[in-house]
Design a protein around this motif. Structure first.
Motif, PDB file in Angstrom:
ATOM      1  N   UNK A  55       0.965  -1.332  -0.018  1.00 51.23           N
ATOM      2  CA  UNK A  55       0.055   0.152   0.013  1.00 51.23           C
ATOM      3  C   UNK A  55       0.995   1.370  -0.064  1.00 51.23           C
ATOM      4  N   UNK A  56       1.920   1.331   0.696  1.00 55.82           N
ATOM      5  CA  UNK A  56       2.940   2.338   0.929  1.00 55.82           C
ATOM      6  C   UNK A  56       3.436   2.581  -0.485  1.00 55.82           C
ATOM      7  N   UNK A  57       3.802   1.538  -1.383  1.00 57.60           N
ATOM      8  CA  UNK A  57       4.379   1.594  -2.638  1.00 57.60           C
ATOM      9  C   UNK A  57       3.461   2.269  -3.722  1.00 57.60           C
ATOM     10  N   UNK A  58       2.295   1.505  -3.519  1.00 52.96           N
ATOM     11  CA  UNK A  58       1.163   2.214  -4.323  1.00 52.96           C
ATOM     12  C   UNK A  58       0.950   3.786  -4.178  1.00 52.96           C
ATOM     13  N   UNK A  59       1.059   4.074  -2.964  1.00 53.35           N
ATOM     14  CA  UNK A  59       0.823   5.394  -2.582  1.00 53.35           C
ATOM     15  C   UNK A  59       1.990   6.254  -3.114  1.00 53.35           C
ATOM     16  N   UNK A  60       3.174   6.002  -3.139  1.00 53.14           N
ATOM     17  CA  UNK A  60       4.326   6.789  -3.367  1.00 53.14           C
ATOM     18  C   UNK A  60       4.227   6.897  -4.921  1.00 53.14           C
ATOM     19  N   UNK A  61       3.831   5.765  -5.781  1.00 52.20           N
ATOM     20  CA  UNK A  61       3.887   5.833  -7.068  1.00 52.20           C
ATOM     21  C   UNK A  61       2.659   6.826  -7.489  1.00 52.20           C
ATOM     22  N   UNK A  62       1.480   6.873  -6.688  1.00 48.32           N
ATOM     23  CA  UNK A  62       0.303   7.632  -7.204  1.00 48.32           C
ATOM     24  C   UNK A  62       0.928   9.214  -6.991  1.00 48.32           C
ATOM     25  N   UNK A  66       1.338  11.781  -9.892  1.00 50.32           N
ATOM     26  CA  UNK A  66       0.606  13.283  -9.613  1.00 50.32           C
ATOM     27  C   UNK A  66       1.521  14.488  -9.963  1.00 50.32           C
ATOM     28  N   UNK A  67       2.532  14.275  -9.137  1.00 50.41           N
ATOM     29  CA  UNK A  67       3.440  15.362  -9.252  1.00 50.41           C
ATOM     30  C   UNK A  67       4.180  15.800 -10.646  1.00 50.41           C
ATOM     31  N   UNK A  68       4.295  14.662 -11.371  1.00 53.96           N
ATOM     32  CA  UNK A  68       4.826  14.683 -12.804  1.00 53.96           C
ATOM     33  C   UNK A  68       3.768  15.346 -13.731  1.00 53.96           C
ATOM     34  N   UNK A  69       2.723  14.788 -13.273  1.00 58.07           N
ATOM     35  CA  UNK A  69       1.543  15.320 -14.171  1.00 58.07           C
ATOM     36  C   UNK A  69       1.245  16.961 -14.089  1.00 58.07           C
ATOM     37  N   UNK A  70       1.422  17.159 -12.646  1.00 58.45           N
ATOM     38  CA  UNK A  70       1.370  18.716 -12.413  1.00 58.45           C
ATOM     39  C   UNK A  70       2.390  19.509 -13.267  1.00 58.45           C
TER      40      UNK A  70
END
Length: 248
Positions: A55-62, A66-70
């Motif tokens: 779950x932590x890995x998935x959160x970091x990836x998300x 999101x930061x890259x898209x911004x």
């Protein structure tokens, strides 16, 4: 044995039962439930720890996505306005004390056989950069000469890399010099390419009202690669109107 004792209405003591039963069987019976519970709890804890890590890995990836898209969205909005004044027809040449990484192989020192690196004018391409679509030079210090087709008032400079957050070969600190017709060098940009920033980063010139026809793009160091530095894209943008632009 125990049934017989019970039927005789005689309740034996614990010590008597221990003496009458084999010791190995007693240990097995007493420890069975406790070890099973321990193994089950251990397995459950391992499973829960694994789930938390996933779950932590998935959160970091998300969050990273999101930061890259911004950043990409912000850069694209700037591109629409800023890139209108892109300067075409620039001639690029290797600067003094700069050695091209790879160079070329020639037959008898005269006939070119194979070029190991793209030419310097690769940095002017308008296509989206892909890995190895760059001009590399040896070490972390080097420069390029940029000759404009005529004297122009330049508003800003852009530097772009294909993987700014992971590539150690990307430039870091650099200086853009503008050269006047009398040979005077003026520092136009004293910039830093940020690894945590967007792929394409913009830098306003210090002398936007002075016309230049020659520039020198000098890389002082890179992000940590001791062997070579890769320059993917360097673009100049001229003043096309009196609009005010903000660069962050």
């Amino acid at each position: 044995m125990i049934t017989a004792l019970w039927m005789s209405h005689s309740v034996p003591s614990t010590a008597l039962i221990i003496k009458m039963m084999p010791q190995t069987n007693l240990i097995s019976l007493l420890g069975l439930e406790q070890s099973s519970v321990g193994e089950e709890c251990c397995s459950r804890m391992k499973y829960l720890v694994g789930e938390l890590l996933r779950a932590e890995q998935a959160l970091k990836s998300t969050l990273r996505l999101r930061r890259t898209l911004m950043l990409t969205s912000k850069a694209n909005k700037m591109d629409i306005d800023i890139d209108r004044g892109h300067v075409h027809g620039i001639i690029v040449s290797k600067g003094k004390y700069t050695k091209e990484w790879g160079g070329k192989l020639v037959l008898w020192g005269v006939v070119p056989l194979w070029r190991a690196a793209p030419p310097p004018d690769t940095i002017l391409a308008l296509r989206r950069p892909t890995p190895s679509d760059c001009w590399p030079f040896s070490g972390s210090y080097g420069e390029l000469n940029l000759d404009l087709p005529r004297q122009l008032r330049i508003r800003c400079l852009s530097v772009e890399h294909v993987q700014p957050d992971t590539a150690l070969s990307a430039p870091k600190n650099f200086i853009l010099y503008g050269i006047l017709t009398n040979g005077t060098w003026l520092k136009a940009v004293d910039g830093e390419y940020r690894r945590r920033g967007p792929a394409k980063q913009y830098y306003p010139l210090l002398h936007q009202n002075i016309p230049f026809q020659q520039f020198v793009f000098r890389v002082l160091n890179n992000q940590g690669n001791p062997r070579y530095t890769c320059i993917y894209r360097v673009h100049l943008f001229q003043n096309i109107d009196s609009s005010q632009y903000l660069y962050k």
